[in-house]
Design an enzyme around this catalytic site. Structure first.
Site, PDB file in Angstrom:
ATOM      1  N   LYS A 113     -46.632 -12.878  23.240  1.00 15.14           N
ATOM      2  CA  LYS A 113     -45.855 -12.384  24.272  1.00 15.14           C
ATOM      3  C   LYS A 113     -46.981 -12.081  25.406  1.00 15.14           C
ATOM      4  O   LYS A 113     -46.510 -12.417  26.424  1.00 15.14           O
ATOM      5  CB  LYS A 113     -44.929 -11.400  23.917  1.00 15.14           C
ATOM      6  CG  LYS A 113     -43.722 -11.382  22.813  1.00 15.14           C
ATOM      7  CD  LYS A 113     -42.764 -10.401  22.795  1.00 15.14           C
ATOM      8  CE  LYS A 113     -41.681 -10.558  22.181  1.00 15.14           C
ATOM      9  NZ  LYS A 113     -40.729  -9.434  21.962  1.00 15.14           N
ATOM     10  N   LYS A 199     -38.102 -21.922  16.627  1.00 10.63           N
ATOM     11  CA  LYS A 199     -37.083 -21.116  16.463  1.00 10.63           C
ATOM     12  C   LYS A 199     -36.018 -21.064  17.516  1.00 10.63           C
ATOM     13  O   LYS A 199     -36.559 -21.170  18.594  1.00 10.63           O
ATOM     14  CB  LYS A 199     -37.826 -19.494  16.038  1.00 10.63           C
ATOM     15  CG  LYS A 199     -36.770 -18.593  15.551  1.00 10.63           C
ATOM     16  CD  LYS A 199     -37.347 -17.295  15.183  1.00 10.63           C
ATOM     17  CE  LYS A 199     -36.522 -15.991  15.829  1.00 10.63           C
ATOM     18  NZ  LYS A 199     -37.046 -14.756  15.170  1.00 10.63           N
ATOM     19  N   LYS A 202     -33.517 -16.338  22.131  1.00  6.10           N
ATOM     20  CA  LYS A 202     -33.131 -16.102  23.425  1.00  6.10           C
ATOM     21  C   LYS A 202     -33.820 -16.155  24.561  1.00  6.10           C
ATOM     22  O   LYS A 202     -33.541 -16.336  25.753  1.00  6.10           O
ATOM     23  CB  LYS A 202     -32.759 -14.477  23.204  1.00  6.10           C
ATOM     24  CG  LYS A 202     -31.453 -14.383  22.520  1.00  6.10           C
ATOM     25  CD  LYS A 202     -31.346 -12.644  22.690  1.00  6.10           C
ATOM     26  CE  LYS A 202     -32.215 -12.111  21.442  1.00  6.10           C
ATOM     27  NZ  LYS A 202     -31.626 -10.563  21.071  1.00  6.10           N
TER      28      LYS A 202
END
Ligand code: TRP
Length: 336
Positions: A113, A199, A202
């Site tokens: 991230k 994956k 969102k």
């Protein structure tokens, strides 16, 4: 003997999708009978990356409504909001002071991230797993059902508990209970519709990569129609060269509640032109009752608030006791 306790949560960072439902929430629905389930909305985690304050509260309610619409029974499970219980942040602070910095710098999710955030990496993003450890350890769960991507955070949670016990407790009288991870089988991991090796997420900028639980039937059908496939005929599970094929069959298997063998046999000879409409219809039908209940719940804010108020009370009582235990062990004076 009472039931064993489980605890898990989801960040309210936008619409939940099929991956959240099939990978996480549906398992909780099964587990809630056998276990005393504590399920929460990790809204404090949702601000570790830039967020929209206009949407945070709404997303939090929306996740709560989704839990219930998907079959979490508020009479059985305890559903609560992380930010409504300040004990989470308080315990996170205490943990901050006993957690070596290099334990956090090693976290894979942080590194991934942080790369995406560039210059704007907050301390919160680094500290995210410490807050998660507090979320978990406050409730003394036996098991923590999460996806494979959270495994490292659970190990860290166990390490923090063990360190606190070692430094401030004794072997006969541990302060914190060390929970066991309950990692979902890889088969239940739902992948992106545009790339079967990633994956469903969102945070993927492409809407086409996922099916949101609130997508209307025509959108679901369109997304499945456009989903990435391959030129081979005949559909099969487990061929590493055909990740999209494996993923779409897995979706069909889970949404139609069939066994793997049954789906493998049914689809062995199929081409995509036959399979995709079948999958689309199955998805639309499986989501219909969830969507209806979700809409009804979002319309009845008072009911939803009542559930969260009860959940917060029950969770808060347990969490308060754990925090008091930790503060006493660390030597704090009693509040006057
Ligand atoms: N980090 C988890 C995720 O992104 C969400 C989460 C926060 C969580 N606190 C937790 C999961 C405690 C399990 C237990 O999926």
């Amino acid at each position: 003997m009472g039931k064993q306790r489980i605890l898990s949560g989801i960040q309210p960072t936008g619409n939940l999708h099929l991956g959240n439902y099939l990978g996480a929430i549906r398992n909780w629905v099964e587990l809630q009978q056998k276990y005393d389930a504590f399920l929460f909305m990790a809204d404090l985690h949702a601000i570790t990356v830039p967020h929209d304050p206009q949407k945070l509260a709404e997303n939090t309610y929306s996740v709560a409504a989704t839990y219930i619409a998907c079959g979490i029974d508020p009479e059985q499970a305890t559903i609560f909001v992380q930010s409504h219980l300040p004990v989470h942040t308080e315990l996170a602070w205490l943990f901050n002071c006993i957690t070596p910095l290099n334990w956090l710098e090693r976290m894979i999710q942080f590194k991934e991230k942080a790369v995406k955030q560039g210059e704007n990496v907050s301390i919160g993003l680094l500290d995210y797993p410490v807050l998660q450890a507090a979320d978990i350890l406050l409730y003394e769960p036996d098991l923590v059902p999460v996806g494979e991507d959270q495994k490292q955070h659970l190990e860290l949670t166990r390490d923090i508990a063990a360190r606190l016990n070692f430094q401030f407790g004794s072997e006969e009288k541990p302060i914190l209970k060390i929970p066991e991870p309950m990692i979902r089988a890889a088969g239940a991991r739902i992948m992106s519709l545009t790339d079967g090796t990633r994956k469903m997420s969102k945070s993927d900028p492409s809407e086409q990569s996922r099916i949101d639980l609130t997508d209307p039937p025509e959108v679901i059908t369109k997304k499945i129609k456009r989903a990435k496939t391959d030129p081979s005929r005949g559909l099969e599970f487990d061929n590493p060269e055909r990740p999209e094929c494996h993923n779409l069959l897995t979706l069909y298997m889970l949404l139609s509640n069939q066994s793997r063998e049954a789906v493998a046999a049914e689809c062995r000879e199929m081409g995509w032109g036959q399979f995709k409409p079948l999958l689309a219809d199955t998805a639309v039908e499986a989501l219909r009752p969830i969507q209806e209940q979700y809409a009804a719940l979002m319309d009845d804010r008072t009911y939803l608030e009542g559930i969260l108020r009860r959940g917060n009370e029950k969770a808060g009582a347990i969490a308060g006791r754990t925090l008091a235990k930790v503060k006493a062990a660390l030597g704090f004076s009693q509040p006057l």
